[in-house]
Each structure stands twice: as structure tokens, then as C-alpha cells.
Design a protein around this motif. Structure first.
Motif, PDB file in Angstrom:
ATOM      1  N   LEU A   1       0.873  -1.233  -0.011  1.00  0.00           N
ATOM      2  CA  LEU A   1      -0.145  -0.059  -0.092  1.00  0.00           C
ATOM      3  C   LEU A   1       0.738   1.214   0.039  1.00  0.00           C
ATOM      4  CD1 LEU A   1      -1.449  -2.062   2.286  1.00  0.00           C
ATOM      5  CD2 LEU A   1      -3.398  -0.598   1.721  1.00  0.00           C
ATOM      6  N   TYR A   2       0.288   2.212  -0.394  1.00  0.00           N
ATOM      7  CA  TYR A   2       0.664   3.651  -0.617  1.00  0.00           C
ATOM      8  C   TYR A   2      -0.249   4.579   0.286  1.00  0.00           C
ATOM      9  CZ  TYR A   2       3.767   7.789  -1.658  1.00  0.00           C
ATOM     10  OH  TYR A   2       4.356   8.732  -1.587  1.00  0.00           O
TER      11      TYR A   2
ATOM     12  N   GLY B   1     -15.044   8.091   5.741  1.00  0.00           N
ATOM     13  CA  GLY B   1     -14.373   8.035   4.650  1.00  0.00           C
ATOM     14  C   GLY B   1     -15.240   6.921   3.826  1.00  0.00           C
ATOM     15  N   LEU B   2     -14.554   6.354   2.828  1.00  0.00           N
ATOM     16  CA  LEU B   2     -15.011   5.516   1.959  1.00  0.00           C
ATOM     17  C   LEU B   2     -14.096   4.579   1.406  1.00  0.00           C
ATOM     18  CD1 LEU B   2     -17.732   4.763   0.187  1.00  0.00           C
ATOM     19  CD2 LEU B   2     -16.652   6.294  -1.560  1.00  0.00           C
ATOM     20  N   SER B   3     -14.500   3.255   1.421  1.00  0.00           N
ATOM     21  CA  SER B   3     -13.338   2.142   0.888  1.00  0.00           C
ATOM     22  C   SER B   3     -13.931   1.280  -0.004  1.00  0.00           C
ATOM     23  CB  SER B   3     -12.955   1.309   2.097  1.00  0.00           C
ATOM     24  OG  SER B   3     -12.220   0.320   1.849  1.00  0.00           O
ATOM     25  N   SER B   4     -13.095   1.028  -1.132  1.00  0.00           N
ATOM     26  CA  SER B   4     -13.516   0.098  -2.165  1.00  0.00           C
ATOM     27  C   SER B   4     -12.468  -0.941  -2.556  1.00  0.00           C
ATOM     28  CB  SER B   4     -13.812   0.925  -3.298  1.00  0.00           C
ATOM     29  OG  SER B   4     -13.052   1.417  -3.796  1.00  0.00           O
ATOM     30  N   ALA B   5     -12.877  -2.179  -3.218  1.00  0.00           N
ATOM     31  CA  ALA B   5     -11.776  -3.071  -3.524  1.00  0.00           C
ATOM     32  C   ALA B   5     -12.315  -3.784  -4.821  1.00  0.00           C
ATOM     33  CB  ALA B   5     -11.167  -3.930  -2.547  1.00  0.00           C
ATOM     34  N   VAL B   6     -11.569  -4.203  -5.706  1.00  0.00           N
ATOM     35  CA  VAL B   6     -11.748  -5.110  -6.881  1.00  0.00           C
ATOM     36  C   VAL B   6     -10.867  -6.217  -6.916  1.00  0.00           C
ATOM     37  CG1 VAL B   6     -12.019  -5.174  -9.313  1.00  0.00           C
ATOM     38  CG2 VAL B   6     -12.794  -3.198  -8.122  1.00  0.00           C
ATOM     39  N   ALA B   7     -11.261  -7.459  -6.768  1.00  0.00           N
ATOM     40  CA  ALA B   7     -10.438  -8.560  -6.864  1.00  0.00           C
ATOM     41  C   ALA B   7     -10.936  -9.442  -7.955  1.00  0.00           C
ATOM     42  CB  ALA B   7     -10.885  -9.467  -5.310  1.00  0.00           C
ATOM     43  N   TYR B   8      -9.803 -10.159  -8.567  1.00  0.00           N
ATOM     44  CA  TYR B   8      -9.830 -10.823  -9.862  1.00  0.00           C
ATOM     45  C   TYR B   8      -9.182 -12.112  -9.660  1.00  0.00           C
ATOM     46  CZ  TYR B   8      -9.875 -12.315 -14.828  1.00  0.00           C
ATOM     47  OH  TYR B   8     -10.100 -12.793 -15.968  1.00  0.00           O
ATOM     48  N   ASP B   9      -9.976 -13.185  -9.893  1.00  0.00           N
ATOM     49  CA  ASP B   9      -9.461 -14.372  -9.841  1.00  0.00           C
ATOM     50  C   ASP B   9      -8.700 -14.824 -11.216  1.00  0.00           C
ATOM     51  OD1 ASP B   9     -10.204 -14.783  -6.811  1.00  0.00           O
ATOM     52  OD2 ASP B   9     -12.374 -15.217  -7.740  1.00  0.00           O
ATOM     53  N   TRP B  10      -7.505 -15.035 -11.281  1.00  0.00           N
ATOM     54  CA  TRP B  10      -6.830 -15.684 -12.482  1.00  0.00           C
ATOM     55  C   TRP B  10      -6.959 -17.131 -12.687  1.00  0.00           C
ATOM     56  CZ3 TRP B  10      -5.110 -11.763 -15.712  1.00  0.00           C
ATOM     57  CH2 TRP B  10      -4.674 -10.633 -15.091  1.00  0.00           C
TER      58      TRP B  10
ATOM     59  N   TYR C   1      -7.256  -1.967  -4.262  1.00  0.00           N
ATOM     60  CA  TYR C   1      -7.736  -1.307  -3.083  1.00  0.00           C
ATOM     61  C   TYR C   1      -7.696   0.303  -3.166  1.00  0.00           C
ATOM     62  CZ  TYR C   1      -8.342  -0.115   1.847  1.00  0.00           C
ATOM     63  OH  TYR C   1      -8.721   0.576   3.061  1.00  0.00           O
ATOM     64  N   GLY C   2      -8.655   0.584  -2.847  1.00  0.00           N
ATOM     65  CA  GLY C   2      -8.481   2.341  -2.533  1.00  0.00           C
ATOM     66  C   GLY C   2      -9.431   2.791  -1.366  1.00  0.00           C
TER      67      GLY C   2
ATOM     68  N   ALA D   1      -2.611  16.790   7.350  1.00  0.00           N
ATOM     69  CA  ALA D   1      -3.645  17.043   6.369  1.00  0.00           C
ATOM     70  C   ALA D   1      -4.931  16.213   6.782  1.00  0.00           C
ATOM     71  CB  ALA D   1      -3.035  16.549   5.031  1.00  0.00           C
ATOM     72  N   VAL D   2      -6.212  17.057   6.490  1.00  0.00           N
ATOM     73  CA  VAL D   2      -7.190  16.389   6.744  1.00  0.00           C
ATOM     74  C   VAL D   2      -7.825  15.173   5.770  1.00  0.00           C
ATOM     75  CG1 VAL D   2      -7.957  18.288   8.309  1.00  0.00           C
ATOM     76  CG2 VAL D   2      -8.681  18.218   5.619  1.00  0.00           C
ATOM     77  N   ASP D   3      -7.278  15.539   4.625  1.00  0.00           N
ATOM     78  CA  ASP D   3      -7.724  14.482   3.707  1.00  0.00           C
ATOM     79  C   ASP D   3      -6.403  13.384   3.477  1.00  0.00           C
ATOM     80  OD1 ASP D   3     -10.154  15.879   2.377  1.00  0.00           O
ATOM     81  OD2 ASP D   3      -8.655  17.388   1.743  1.00  0.00           O
ATOM     82  N   GLN D   4      -7.210  11.955   3.641  1.00  0.00           N
ATOM     83  CA  GLN D   4      -6.258  11.074   3.749  1.00  0.00           C
ATOM     84  C   GLN D   4      -6.647   9.998   2.548  1.00  0.00           C
ATOM     85  OE1 GLN D   4      -4.054  10.732   7.197  1.00  0.00           O
ATOM     86  NE2 GLN D   4      -4.039  12.522   6.260  1.00  0.00           N
ATOM     87  N   PHE D   5      -5.578   9.680   1.657  1.00  0.00           N
ATOM     88  CA  PHE D   5      -5.911   8.767   0.577  1.00  0.00           C
ATOM     89  C   PHE D   5      -4.855   7.510   0.707  1.00  0.00           C
ATOM     90  CE2 PHE D   5      -7.083  13.129  -0.989  1.00  0.00           C
ATOM     91  CZ  PHE D   5      -8.073  12.632  -1.554  1.00  0.00           C
ATOM     92  N   THR D   6      -5.404   6.473   0.566  1.00  0.00           N
ATOM     93  CA  THR D   6      -4.594   5.279   0.538  1.00  0.00           C
ATOM     94  C   THR D   6      -4.761   4.112  -0.629  1.00  0.00           C
ATOM     95  OG1 THR D   6      -4.627   4.868   2.949  1.00  0.00           O
ATOM     96  CG2 THR D   6      -3.844   3.109   1.832  1.00  0.00           C
ATOM     97  N   VAL D   7      -4.097   4.011  -1.508  1.00  0.00           N
ATOM     98  CA  VAL D   7      -4.239   2.803  -2.424  1.00  0.00           C
ATOM     99  C   VAL D   7      -3.367   1.564  -2.241  1.00  0.00           C
ATOM    100  CG1 VAL D   7      -4.738   4.674  -4.317  1.00  0.00           C
ATOM    101  CG2 VAL D   7      -2.321   3.961  -3.817  1.00  0.00           C
TER     102      VAL D   7
END
Length: 287
Positions: free
Chosen positions: A57-58, A226-235, A244-245, A265-271
């Protein structure tokens, strides 16, 4: 709320040692298993599917940070051969369901919390020490719609005496479409007064030492939305990747803190990006 450096997340979990031993004594999922999911184990066997992964993650270096950085954590999941991947979120704490029904899950949870001190950013030299910590507690999942809409609460307390309570509330909508699994939902993070002061307060002594931060008494309550989202793909049955974001905004005393106002900072972003490998294990001590 903030999700510190190594919270393993993936369904029902165990210690990483299980996974290391399982990898040594187990066989990978074969192509023969792939067409119909995982083949059922022989009669009397204790077969399980073990999913071992890593998430990179970053994001913020601590809750409220203006500077971002990379970090990573391992993931571990254990399920029966006829079960699909558990529906969960990458920002869930490390948890194990003692009570496990189609609608209600309850059990212990643990999650690390990132610290904020001069070791993270030298500009914080002189502030009261806020080291990283392990928080433990209890989680409750309630499925408003089974396998579709989940609500979750995690109540945790740090292992040190001066730590306080953190309460994370979330809801996730899940959708399985072919090889894709999608999730999205809101997040709320609350702290009690002890933890809010530890993370966002500035004592008079610390203010005098730094000459930069005005004294500030932080109160408990809602600190992040906040808001969290994820997309998983099964190869394949063996390999899965997950994108993930997450976005969090500091509110209340967390946003008004002189620490946040001066160097935050009041705005926090994670990917993030996760990679998971699954294999069959016949170890008799697996659940």
C-alpha cells in the motif's frame, strides 16, 4: 479509520506460522481441481484451502499525516475446499469468528496502529511520544443481506496502559461477477478521549519544548469519515489479485488539532495492490 502497517485480512485466519508449515507440507491446487472449484477431500481427511498473500500500500504514514509512504502486510485465509473466498475488506482487522452464522459473526480482532513521533518525522521532536501499538478487541459482522450487504464494528484497545479505545464502523456492498469480486462502503472512526489526546493532543510541556505547537486538549468522539473500495480478480483457483482504495477525512478534534493544522492534512488517501496464492493443505490441526 486508519489502517496501520500490517493488519492481515482475509476471512478466517490463523498465525502466519500455520501458513509457512502448510506451504512446506501441502500441494498446490492442481489444474484438475480448477474446473469445478476445489475437489472435495477424501473421506475423513482434514483438507483445507490455505490462501497466503501480501498487500502493498501507499498512504499516510500515520493518521492525519501530510506525507505518504509505502508499507505492506501479509494476509492469511483458511477455508473448506467447497467454500469460495470469504467476502471481506482489505481494511478489516485480523479477526477470527468464534460465532459464525450466515448473518452474524463475532470474535476477537487485532490491528496495529501507526505511531507519530520523531522517528516518523523529525519535525515532531519534542511532542509527547505516540509509538506504534497493537490494538486488540472484539468484532461483530451483521449481514443485512447474506453474501451481499455487510455491516461491521471493531472495538479495540491498545496493549499499553495509556492507550485508549478505538471504534471502527463500516458497511460494505459486495458483488461477485464472473471472476471479479467488488466491494464498496462507508467508514466511520471514533476514538475515546485518552486515545484522541494521545494521537492529536499537545500537552503544555510538549508545547513549551517545541515552541511550535500550541497546547491542545483533544476530546473523544467521531474523528474520521471515509469510503473504501476494492476489486479482486481470480486468475485461477490458485491466484488472485486485489486493487484497493480508501479515502478518509479527519473531522472533529482530529481536524482541529494544532498538530493537524500545522503539519498534517485532513484528507487521507490510500491505494494498494494485493496478490494471493491458494493451495490445499491436509494438516490435521487446521480448523
Amino acid at each position: 479509520m486508519d489502517r496501520p502497517a500490517l493488519p492481515p485480512r482475509c476471512g478466517q485466519r490463523r498465525l502466519a506460522a500455520f501458513c509457512l508449515v502448510g506451504a512446506f507440507l501441502s500441494r498446490p491446487v492442481s489444474a484438475a481441481d480448477a474446473g469445478s472449484g476445489y475437489a472435495l477431500p477424501p473421506a475423513g481427511a482434514q483438507s483445507r484451502i490455505v490462501s497466503l498473500g501480501v498487500f502493498s500500500l501507499y498512504g499516510p504514514r500515520y493518521l492525519g499525516a501530510e506525507r505518504d509512504g509505502p508499507f505492506a502486510y501479509p494476509t492469511l485465509g483458511i477455508r473448506r475446499p467447497d467454500e469460495p473466498f470469504a467476502l471481506d475488506s482489505p481494511d478489516d482487522g485480523l479477526s477470527f469468528a468464534v460465532l459464525d452464522t450466515s448473518r452474524l459473526k463475532l470474535g476477537p480482532v487485532a490491528s496495529p496502529r501507526q505511531g507519530r513521533d520523531a522517528g516518523v518525522d523529525r519535525r515532531f521532536a519534542g511532542l509527547d511520544h505516540d509509538p506504534w501499538a497493537i490494538e486488540v478487541g472484539i468484532f461483530v459482522d451483521y449481514w443485512l443481506l447474506p453474501d451481499r450487504l455487510r455491516t461491521r464494528a471493531e472495538l479495540r484497545h491498545g496493549l499499553r496502559g495509556r492507550d485508549g479505545f478505538a471504534l471502527d464502523l463500516s458497511a460494505d456492498l459486495f458483488e461477485r461477477t464472473g471472476r471479479f469480486t467488488l466491494s464498496i462502503g462507508p467508514r466511520l472512526g471514533l476514538l475515546d478521549t485518552a486515545l484522541a489526546q494521545l494521537q492529536f493532543g499537545v500537552s503544555s510541556a510538549a508545547s513549551a519544548r517545541t515552541g511550535f505547537f500550541a497546547p491542545y486538549a483533544a476530546s473523544g468522539g467521531l474523528q474520521t469519515v471515509g469510503l473504501s473500495s476494492a476489486v479482486a480478480y481470480d486468475w485461477s483457483d490458485a491466484w488472485r489479485t486485489t486493487l484497493y482504495g480508501r479515502y478518509d477525512r479527519l473531522v472533529g478534534d482530529a481536524a482541529a488539532s494544532t498538530i493537524t493544522q500545522r503539519l498534517g492534512a485532513v484528507d487521507q488517501f490510500t491505494v494498494g495492490l494485493g496478490i494471493t496464492y491458494s493451495f490445499r493443505s491436509d494438516l490435521p490441526f487446521l480448523p
